[in-house]
Design an enzyme around this catalytic site. Structure first.
Site, PDB file in Angstrom:
ATOM      1  N   THR A  11       0.827  -1.207   0.000  1.00  0.00           N
ATOM      2  CA  THR A  11       0.000   0.000   0.000  1.00  0.00           C
ATOM      3  C   THR A  11       0.861   1.256   0.000  1.00  0.00           C
ATOM      4  OG1 THR A  11      -1.747  -1.150   1.182  1.00  0.00           O
ATOM      5  CG2 THR A  11      -1.794   1.235   1.259  1.00  0.00           C
TER       6      THR A  11
ATOM      7  N   GLY B 131       2.466  -3.006   8.446  1.00  0.00           N
ATOM      8  CA  GLY B 131       2.671  -3.276   9.864  1.00  0.00           C
ATOM      9  C   GLY B 131       4.111  -3.642  10.161  1.00  0.00           C
TER      10      GLY B 131
ATOM     11  N   GLU C  19      -6.095  -4.801   3.665  1.00  0.00           N
ATOM     12  CA  GLU C  19      -6.016  -5.747   2.542  1.00  0.00           C
ATOM     13  C   GLU C  19      -7.180  -5.602   1.557  1.00  0.00           C
ATOM     14  OE1 GLU C  19      -3.371  -7.432   1.773  1.00  0.00           O
ATOM     15  OE2 GLU C  19      -2.487  -6.543   3.562  1.00  0.00           O
TER      16      GLU C  19
END
Length: 628
Positions: A105, A144, A387
């Site tokens: 992303t 993350g 996601e």
């Protein structure tokens, strides 16, 4: 059980959420890293298998900072590398000699992968790829564990060779020194800041400025670049999405975990809390005995069990299709891509909705941070967008359905989740002939299937009419997006009911347990049918008389579920320290725990707060100089 005994002997896993509420962000993150390291160490010390490690993660509700290493980094290495690359990198990752994340992303692009702007340009003179984030919108954003933790990342970037673009591909890139953990030259990396929840995870940003990596660091399972710069492909480009598909499959399980926590708290608290009297001659009634309370908390309980079984079925389907893909057979890739996207979207949407109602059902106490309900709900809200934002995922399902509907119209035999599109809708007759039939999930499944068929057919016909009327295809698509999303949801709801029913039909257990699970299954099926009653009536999947029967059965199921409700949440076997809620502990001592929790409040560490002397006292004396 053994994993829990090991885990909850450790002080780091016993700290309750109420204490974490008062920690500053830096300390919350540090504790998350400590939990991660201890967890990884226990896995090594006790030689846990992957399955055993997952049980340990479930026991602590997956709350650790370095989750992306296991959830995406290692699976991506397993799925996107050649055998030679596996031999080099997998042992390092599995033994935690390197710790990684998955960076896809960007600041300006999420689910539209073709729009990703990070580039990997091949330099044949040095046999290296040069990675760049050329615009502010191309900066990697959200991965993350990226902010402060990992030293490697699998970066999705557009491959460029001699000025020509070859699509998105994964590149293994070292970000930080293995000696002092400082960012390597050309790399800007940090944390994106506090979020609504999950602040133990250091979601990060990544800026790449002419970062060079060896040619061998392109993960080459599905495509290769030779030393000379020759590009070759070994399968469909979507094969590179296999790690992302896996995470979407896992999200359905994460939804179950969130739901099981929320329903445990709500049901246990409702079994303790008393309010008013149903019978004036008796003591105050437990609020769980009120039908309205049952109607608030049982959807969360029923959805918990539904997603438990559905997540297992989806994972088994993914495992089977992934094994086919590993052998070069990509025939079912579109099917599992559609199923994982749709299930993730519908499961997360349902989860957030029913959990929030359960939180409200706990009244004012459910608003306390010490209840942990708020944190569970807010944490689950991240699943709506992680996601793949849900609307985008529904539209991916819808596009797949339009292709399958067209194939069925051309009399092509279909298989998988869309096989029902081959059926003649004119043969349908509502199978619910009496109120008793409304308890038959097999018959309810037929009702869901017909609703889905009609909504898909209507969306396809409307789209076709608009195109035939002269609208350009992209205009026609945009003019029908809402109807397409509704069709996708109807299809996925049918898939859920079907998968749930097939899982239950294979279950072998005692009659009392089977009955309790059956009541939940019937309630889940009927509740969601009534919730979408307008669609079922409009498509003539049911008539008004059947809808009345269904409403009767819905409230009957509440009474059937009530005697087993507490046992059903106890069966989740969630440790009090993992649950961390003053409302949902096993011993039922709600009020004692609520009072005890106030001892952790910093405001209560002194009888008089300093703000009294600084602000309130001068103000009071000014307005009332004489002593009362």
């Amino acid at each position: 059980m053994m994993k829990k005994k090991i885990l909850f002997k450790e002080p780091i896993f016993k700290e309750c959420a109420n204490i974490r509420t008062y920690r500053p962000r830096q300390e919350v993150y540090a504790k998350g890293v400590e939990r991660s390291v201890r967890l990884f160490s226990l896995k090594q010390e006790h030689n846990w298998s992957d399955a055993e490690f997952k049980l340990a993660l479930k026991a602590i509700n997956d709350e650790y900072s370095l989750a992306l290493h296991n959830v995406m980094f290692v699976p991506a290495l397993e799925r996107l590398t050649t055998e030679q690359q596996k031999a080099k990198w997998l042992p390092l990752a599995r033994n935690y000699q390197v710790v990684g994340t998955y960076a896809q992303t960007e600041l300006g692009h999420g689910t539209y992968l073709q729009g990703l702007e990070t580039t990997a340009t091949y330099d044949a003179t040095t046999e290296e790829f040069v990675l760049n984030t050329p615009k502010v919108t191309s900066i990697k954003w959200w991965p993350g564990s990226l902010g402060k933790s990992v030293n490697f990342a699998i970066i999705q970037a557009t491959l460029i060779i001699d000025g020509k673009k070859y699509g998105m591909h994964p590149f293994l890139t070292q970000l930080r020194s293995l000696e002092d953990h400082k960012p390597l030259p050309g790399i800007g990396v940090g944390d994106i800041g506090p979020k609504l929840s999950m602040n133990h995870v250091d979601n990060g940003y990544l800026i790449l400025n002419n970062v060079r990596i060896p040619r061998e660091n392109m993960l080459m399972k599905n495509a290769q670049v030779s030393r000379e710069g020759q590009f070759t492909s070994r399968g469909p480009s979507k094969g590179n999405y296999s790690a992302m598909i896996l995470v979407r499959v896992e999200i359905v399980l994460w939804c179950f975990i969130s739901l099981s926590n929320a329903s445990t708290i709500a049901v246990r608290y409702s079994a303790i809390r008393r309010q008013s009297k149903l019978d004036s001659s008796q003591e105050e009634s437990k609020i769980l005995d009120y039908q309205t309370q049952q109607y608030k908390v049982f959807p969360c309980l029923a959805t918990s069990y539904a997603l438990f079984f559905i997540s297992k079925t989806l994972r088994n389907r993914y495992t089977r299709i992934h094994a086919e893909m590993m052998k070069g057979n990509y025939k079912n890739l579109p099917e599992i891509h559609s199923q994982s996207a749709g299930m993730k979207a519908l499961a997360s949407e349902m989860t957030v909705e029913v959990m929030e109602v359960s939180r409200q059902a706990c009244g004012g106490h459910g608003y306390l941070a010490a209840s942990t309900l708020g944190d569970i709900v807010i944490g689950a809200k991240s699943l709506i967008t992680v996601e793949g934002e849900n609307t985008v995922l529904y539209l991916q399902v819808a596009r797949y359905l339009m292709k399958r509907f067209a194939a069925a119209a051309g009399e092509e035999p279909l298989s998988g989740s869309t096989d029902y599109l081959n059926k003649d809708p004119n043969e349908y007759r509502c199978p619910l002939k009496s109120p008793r039939d409304c308890r038959n999930v097999g018959l309810l499944c037929e009702v869901y299937r017909f609703r889905a068929y009609v909504m898909i057919a209507n969306a396809a016909k409307k789209l076709q009419r608009d195109i035939e009327a002269g609208k350009k295809q992209h205009v026609a698509m945009n003019d029908n997006l809402v109807q397409l999303v509704r069709a996708a949801k109807a299809h996925m709801m049918y898939c859920m009911i079907k998968d749930y029913n097939e899982s239950m039909s294979q279950l072998q257990t005692s009659l009392p347990v089977a009955n309790a699970l059956h009541y939940l299954q019937v309630f889940f099926s009927v509740f969601n049918l009534i919730k979408n009653g307008g669609d079922f009536l409009e498509t003539e999947a049911v008539g008004l008389s059947q809808m009345e029967w269904l409403k009767e059965v819905e409230v009957q199921m509440l009474a059937e579920i009530r005697p087993d409700a507490v046992s059903l949440v106890d069966a989740f076997d969630i440790h009090d320290d993992a649950l961390g809620s003053v409302l949902g502990c096993y011993d039922g001592n709600v009020y004692e725990r609520m009072l005890k929790s106030t001892e952790n409040e910093p405001l209560n560490q002194s009888d008089v707060h300093y703000s009294y002397h600084q602000h309130l006292k001068p103000f009071l004396h000014k307005n009332n100089p004489s002593k009362l």
